[in-house]
Design a protein around this motif. Sequence first.
Motif, PDB file in Angstrom:
ATOM      1  N   HIS A 119      -9.032  -8.401   9.991  1.00 62.36           N
ATOM      2  CA  HIS A 119      -7.690  -8.925  10.264  1.00 62.36           C
ATOM      3  C   HIS A 119      -7.464 -10.244   9.543  1.00 62.36           C
ATOM      4  O   HIS A 119      -8.375 -11.065   9.424  1.00 62.36           O
ATOM      5  CB  HIS A 119      -7.492  -9.137  11.771  1.00 62.36           C
ATOM      6  N   THR A 120      -6.227 -10.449   9.078  1.00 62.92           N
ATOM      7  CA  THR A 120      -5.880 -11.701   8.407  1.00 62.92           C
ATOM      8  C   THR A 120      -5.441 -12.763   9.409  1.00 62.92           C
ATOM      9  O   THR A 120      -5.449 -13.943   9.108  1.00 62.92           O
ATOM     10  CB  THR A 120      -4.750 -11.473   7.383  1.00 62.92           C
ATOM     11  N   LYS A 121      -5.050 -12.320  10.625  1.00 62.11           N
ATOM     12  CA  LYS A 121      -4.612 -13.250  11.669  1.00 62.11           C
ATOM     13  C   LYS A 121      -5.339 -12.946  12.967  1.00 62.11           C
ATOM     14  O   LYS A 121      -5.507 -11.785  13.342  1.00 62.11           O
ATOM     15  CB  LYS A 121      -3.101 -13.143  11.898  1.00 62.11           C
ATOM     16  N   THR A 181      -3.533 -10.782  15.583  1.00 60.61           N
ATOM     17  CA  THR A 181      -3.610  -9.320  15.458  1.00 60.61           C
ATOM     18  C   THR A 181      -4.781  -8.780  16.251  1.00 60.61           C
ATOM     19  O   THR A 181      -4.678  -7.745  16.922  1.00 60.61           O
ATOM     20  CB  THR A 181      -3.752  -8.914  13.974  1.00 60.61           C
ATOM     21  N   LYS A 187      -5.523  -1.297   3.756  1.00 58.72           N
ATOM     22  CA  LYS A 187      -4.235  -1.806   4.234  1.00 58.72           C
ATOM     23  C   LYS A 187      -3.970  -3.231   3.784  1.00 58.72           C
ATOM     24  O   LYS A 187      -2.845  -3.568   3.383  1.00 58.72           O
ATOM     25  CB  LYS A 187      -4.194  -1.718   5.761  1.00 58.72           C
ATOM     26  N   THR A 188      -4.975  -4.110   3.854  1.00 50.63           N
ATOM     27  CA  THR A 188      -4.759  -5.542   3.586  1.00 50.63           C
ATOM     28  C   THR A 188      -5.537  -6.064   2.384  1.00 50.63           C
ATOM     29  O   THR A 188      -5.348  -7.211   1.985  1.00 50.63           O
ATOM     30  CB  THR A 188      -5.156  -6.371   4.815  1.00 50.63           C
ATOM     31  N   ASN A 189      -6.431  -5.244   1.849  1.00 55.36           N
ATOM     32  CA  ASN A 189      -7.301  -5.645   0.737  1.00 55.36           C
ATOM     33  C   ASN A 189      -8.287  -6.744   1.142  1.00 55.36           C
ATOM     34  O   ASN A 189      -8.880  -7.408   0.297  1.00 55.36           O
ATOM     35  CB  ASN A 189      -6.475  -6.114  -0.473  1.00 55.36           C
ATOM     36  N   GLU A 190      -8.458  -6.949   2.449  1.00 54.52           N
ATOM     37  CA  GLU A 190      -9.407  -7.933   2.959  1.00 54.52           C
ATOM     38  C   GLU A 190     -10.833  -7.391   2.829  1.00 54.52           C
ATOM     39  O   GLU A 190     -11.087  -6.205   3.064  1.00 54.52           O
ATOM     40  CB  GLU A 190      -9.129  -8.244   4.434  1.00 54.52           C
ATOM     41  N   THR A 234       2.347   2.186   3.249  1.00 58.32           N
ATOM     42  CA  THR A 234       3.457   1.313   3.647  1.00 58.32           C
ATOM     43  C   THR A 234       4.730   1.703   2.902  1.00 58.32           C
ATOM     44  O   THR A 234       5.822   1.740   3.487  1.00 58.32           O
ATOM     45  CB  THR A 234       3.113  -0.167   3.364  1.00 58.32           C
ATOM     46  N   LYS A 236     -13.653  -3.008   1.192  1.00 55.08           N
ATOM     47  CA  LYS A 236     -12.369  -3.685   1.379  1.00 55.08           C
ATOM     48  C   LYS A 236     -11.437  -2.795   2.177  1.00 55.08           C
ATOM     49  O   LYS A 236     -11.460  -1.563   2.025  1.00 55.08           O
ATOM     50  CB  LYS A 236     -11.712  -4.020   0.029  1.00 55.08           C
ATOM     51  N   ARG A 237     -10.613  -3.426   3.018  1.00 54.29           N
ATOM     52  CA  ARG A 237      -9.620  -2.663   3.776  1.00 54.29           C
ATOM     53  C   ARG A 237      -8.515  -2.201   2.836  1.00 54.29           C
ATOM     54  O   ARG A 237      -8.000  -2.984   2.029  1.00 54.29           O
ATOM     55  CB  ARG A 237      -8.999  -3.516   4.886  1.00 54.29           C
ATOM     56  N   HIS A 259       0.842  -1.195   0.000  1.00 54.05           N
ATOM     57  CA  HIS A 259       0.000   0.000   0.000  1.00 54.05           C
ATOM     58  C   HIS A 259       0.879   1.248   0.000  1.00 54.05           C
ATOM     59  O   HIS A 259       1.996   1.237   0.522  1.00 54.05           O
ATOM     60  CB  HIS A 259      -0.913  -0.016   1.235  1.00 54.05           C
TER      61      HIS A 259
END
Length: 406
Positions: free
Chosen positions: A377-379, A382, A289-292, A129, A286-287, A126
Amino acid sequence: MNYPVNYSVSIWLNHARIKNELTPIYARITVNGERANLSLQLSINDIYWDKKHRKIKGNCPNAMKLNTYLENFRSKINDCYQELYYQEKPISAIILKRKYLGQDVKRYSMADIIAYHNEEMQHLLHKATMRHYKTSQNFIRRFIKKKYTTSDIYLDQLNYNFIVSFEHFLRSYQPRDHQKPMSNNTAMKHIQRLRKMINLAHKMEWIEKDPFKRFKTRIEKKTREFLNQVELRQLEDYQPKLDRLSIIKDIFIFSCYTGLSFSDLMLLKRSHLSSDENQQIWIFTKRIKTNEELKIPLLPKALDLVSKYQWHPRTLKEQRLFPEISNQKTNAYLKEIAHICGISKKLTFHVARHTFATTITLNNGVPIETVSKLLGHTKLATTQIYARVLQKKVAKDMEILKSKLN
C-alpha cells in the motif's frame, strides 16, 4: 438557438495577488452566472482606484491613459460578444475570454474529454483501471442518449442537475445479464470517474464552471470479509479429490500467508524468489495495480505450497510458482469449496488478502506499518480499511495495559 441574456463585464482589483503594495487590475466576464477572470496586465496602488466608477482617479496624463486602456478593453469585449451573437455561435464566459485573447474558441464536448483522457492516461493507468473508466464512459453515453436524445453534449452545458440526473440513471439502471440493481458504491465509483475527467477538462480551461462544486459522493463503509483462525484451519484441513479444487485451495491459502492479490500471484515465477544470509526465502516483485515494490518473507506454510508445485506439469514450462487459472473460475470454485467446508461467508479470492492483513498479521502483533509494506500500500489509511483490529487483539492489548497499570 437560445442566446445568453445575462452578460456583463466588471473591472476590479484582485487583492489576492497584491505585490509590493501594487494591486493587479482584473476583468470579470459573466455570462448567465458563469464567470471568467482575466488579468489586464496593470497594477496600481489602492489609493488611486475609484471603486464607484471602476477606474483610475484623477485627470493626470497617466490616469487618462490607463482609463482609456480600460475603456478600450470594455469596447473590445463587447465587440467579441456582438460578433458571436450575430454569427449565432455559442456564448460563454470562457469563450468570450478566449476570443478576446485570440485563442482557440472551440466548444469542447463530452466525447472530446473522454477521447483526450483515454489517450493521455492509457500509459499512466493500469489496463484494469482503464477498463473501469471505459465502463463508466459507456454509462455516460447511455445516459446522454436517454436524457438528451443525442450522442454527445457540450461540456459548458454540464451543471449540478446533470450530475444528479446521472446518479439517478445509474441507480435505476437495470442490467441485462442479472436482476440485481447497481449498488450505491458502484454508482459512486462511476460518478467519481466522471468527476476526474471533468476536473481534467476544468484544469485545461475547456470548461469554466465545475458542475461538481456542490455535489458530494457518498461511499458506504462495508465490512470486509476475512477468515478467522477456525475457518482458515477448516480450509487447510480440507483435502479435495478433484485437482481443480486442490489448486484453487492451495493458491488461496498461499495468499492468506503472503497477502498477494490474484493478479500479482498469477505472475509469480521462480525468478521472483530469493534467499537472504539467514536462508529466509523472499518474494521480490511489484504490484500490478500501483507498481509498488513488494518484499515478502515466505512463512513455512507458503513455502510448503511453493515446493508442492515445483514439478507440477502446468508450472514447469514457464517456471511459474502456481498453475495459471482465471479469476472468474477461481471465485466460482471458491464458492464450491466454501460450501464443502461449511464456511458461510462469501468466499472470493480477495478474502485471502484480508485474512492475511487481519488473522495472520495484525492478530499476531505485527505492526500495521509492516503490514502496509507487505501489502504494497502507498498509504497507511488504505491498510486500515483492509486490516481491522480483531476482538482478540483488543482483549490482548487491554491485558497488557492492565498489567502495566497494576
